[in-house]
Scaffold this motif. Structure first.
Motif, mmCIF file in Angstrom:
data_model
loop_
_atom_site.group_PDB
_atom_site.id
_atom_site.type_symbol
_atom_site.label_atom_id
_atom_site.label_comp_id
_atom_site.label_asym_id
_atom_site.label_seq_id
_atom_site.Cartn_x
_atom_site.Cartn_y
_atom_site.Cartn_z
ATOM 1 N N ARG A 128 9.361 7.355 7.147
ATOM 2 C CA ARG A 128 10.050 8.475 7.776
ATOM 3 C C ARG A 128 10.449 8.143 9.210
ATOM 4 O O ARG A 128 11.499 8.583 9.688
ATOM 5 C CB ARG A 128 9.144 9.715 7.757
ATOM 6 N N TYR B 200 0.852 -1.194 0.000
ATOM 7 C CA TYR B 200 0.000 0.000 0.000
ATOM 8 C C TYR B 200 0.886 1.241 0.000
ATOM 9 O O TYR B 200 1.550 1.537 0.995
ATOM 10 C CB TYR B 200 -0.906 0.019 1.228
ATOM 11 N N ARG B 201 0.882 1.956 -1.079
ATOM 12 C CA ARG B 201 1.668 3.183 -1.166
ATOM 13 C C ARG B 201 0.762 4.365 -0.886
ATOM 14 O O ARG B 201 0.110 4.897 -1.776
ATOM 15 C CB ARG B 201 2.328 3.285 -2.544
ATOM 16 N N ASN B 202 0.720 4.773 0.391
ATOM 17 C CA ASN B 202 -0.147 5.875 0.804
ATOM 18 C C ASN B 202 0.561 6.710 1.866
ATOM 19 O O ASN B 202 1.754 6.533 2.134
ATOM 20 C CB ASN B 202 -1.480 5.339 1.340
ATOM 21 N N THR B 203 -0.185 7.606 2.495
ATOM 22 C CA THR B 203 0.398 8.508 3.486
ATOM 23 C C THR B 203 0.942 7.752 4.688
ATOM 24 O O THR B 203 2.009 8.087 5.223
ATOM 25 C CB THR B 203 -0.660 9.527 3.952
ATOM 26 N N VAL B 204 0.218 6.721 5.124
ATOM 27 C CA VAL B 204 0.671 5.940 6.281
ATOM 28 C C VAL B 204 2.003 5.256 5.974
ATOM 29 O O VAL B 204 2.916 5.237 6.804
ATOM 30 C CB VAL B 204 -0.397 4.904 6.683
ATOM 31 N N SER B 205 2.123 4.695 4.776
ATOM 32 C CA SER B 205 3.373 4.044 4.384
ATOM 33 C C SER B 205 4.526 5.040 4.378
ATOM 34 O O SER B 205 5.629 4.734 4.848
ATOM 35 C CB SER B 205 3.231 3.420 2.995
ATOM 36 N N THR B 206 4.259 6.223 3.871
ATOM 37 C CA THR B 206 5.298 7.262 3.848
ATOM 38 C C THR B 206 5.695 7.661 5.260
ATOM 39 O O THR B 206 6.886 7.840 5.559
ATOM 40 C CB THR B 206 4.794 8.499 3.085
ATOM 41 N N LEU B 207 4.703 7.788 6.159
ATOM 42 C CA LEU B 207 4.990 8.156 7.548
ATOM 43 C C LEU B 207 5.831 7.081 8.242
ATOM 44 O O LEU B 207 6.788 7.404 8.963
ATOM 45 C CB LEU B 207 3.675 8.357 8.300
#
Length: 281
Positions: free
Chosen positions: A114, A104-111
């Motif tokens: 980080r 899943y490439r979404n905001t949660v994955s990005t967070l």
């Protein structure tokens, strides 16, 4: 080509045999420590302080009069318990996380990535010292800290594999057949992505042994009188200026042998998992 295959196969067989023999030796020490140790690993003997290696004390005694051989044997339990527990926990936690953030490439994955970047931006040894100091110098706290440090590594490995697999034709075929995201991840992607993480387990255990010993060496790991290789090296190093070489030498050799064991096994697993690297086209 046949010569290359024979040479590579012999090297692989030799490395795997050496690694298994060394690992078997450590397992014997762990299981039979009470019977193999001639003395208690934690009982001090003021009458036998800093005794040189002899028939009575094969590895000599330390500054407290404790038998070094007995402590080295029992320390095998402590160091491998911490290291294997930490790596196993990191594997169990990191693999599902890496699978999810790769699929899943979404905001949660990005967070999440980080957060991993933040953890890995610090030197591993420094952040390990800080976390152990906050949580306390207990065996299980050291294992928890090491697990936290290793989770991003396993998650990144799996994520990288998932990113290379999620758009393959066989995944598209699974979608067309009506497979759910869960089925695609755990039935189709994970079995094809898990190999690098499995290979990394052995290497990570060796790293965990070094980190455990290093933390204890600087006073941020387990505490006396717990038998632990790094703690023994630290105590023995203070006596080396007086010519007492045995107190630090033998636990240091134990660290070398243990790390070498898992390095050799990791190299063998890497060759087994990647036949092409051995010239087997």
């Amino acid at each position: 080509m046949k010569t290359l295959k024979l040479f590579s196969g012999t090297r692989l067989s030799t490395g795997l045999t050496i690694g298994c023999v060394l690992l078997g030796l450590q397992i014997v020490l762990i299981v039979f420590a009470p019977w193999l140790s001639p003395y208690s690993p934690v009982d001090a003997d003021p009458l036998n302080v800093l005794q040189a290696p002899s028939w009575q004390h094969w590895f000599g005694t330390d500054v407290s009069g404790m038998d070094i051989l007995s402590r080295v044997i029992y320390a095998t339990r402590i160091n491998l318990l911490i290291s294997i527990t930490a790596v196993a926990a990191a594997f169990v936690i990191g693999v599902p996380i890496g699978l999810l953030i790769g699929f899943y490439r979404n905001t949660v994955s990005t967070l999440v990535m980080r957060v991993f970047d933040f953890i890995q931006s610090f030197p591993v040894f420094v952040i390990g010292m800080a976390l152990v100091s906050v949580m306390g110098q207990e065996i299980w706290n050291v294992a928890i800290v090491l697990a936290v440090l290793f989770v991003p590594m396993f998650a990144r490995l799996i994520r990288g594999e998932v990113l290379s697999l999620r758009d393959r034709p066989f995944i598209s075929a699974a979608r067309c057949s009506g497979a759910t995201d869960g089925a695609i991840m755990f039935r189709h992607i994970l079995p094809n992505a898990i190999t690098p993480a499995i290979v990394q387990i052995s290497i990570s255990i060796g790293m965990a042994i070094l980190l455990t010993a290093g933390l204890s060496f600087v006073g941020a790991g387990v505490r006396m009188p717990t038998p632990e290789w790094g703690l023994m090296v630290a105590n023995g190093a203070q006596q080396m200026i007086l010519g007492v070489w045995w107190a630090a030498l033998f636990p240091g050799l134990a660290i070398v042998v243990s790390v070498l064991t898992f390095a050799v096994l990791g190299d063998a697993l890497k060759h087994i998992a990647a036949p092409a690297s051995r010239g087997e086209k």
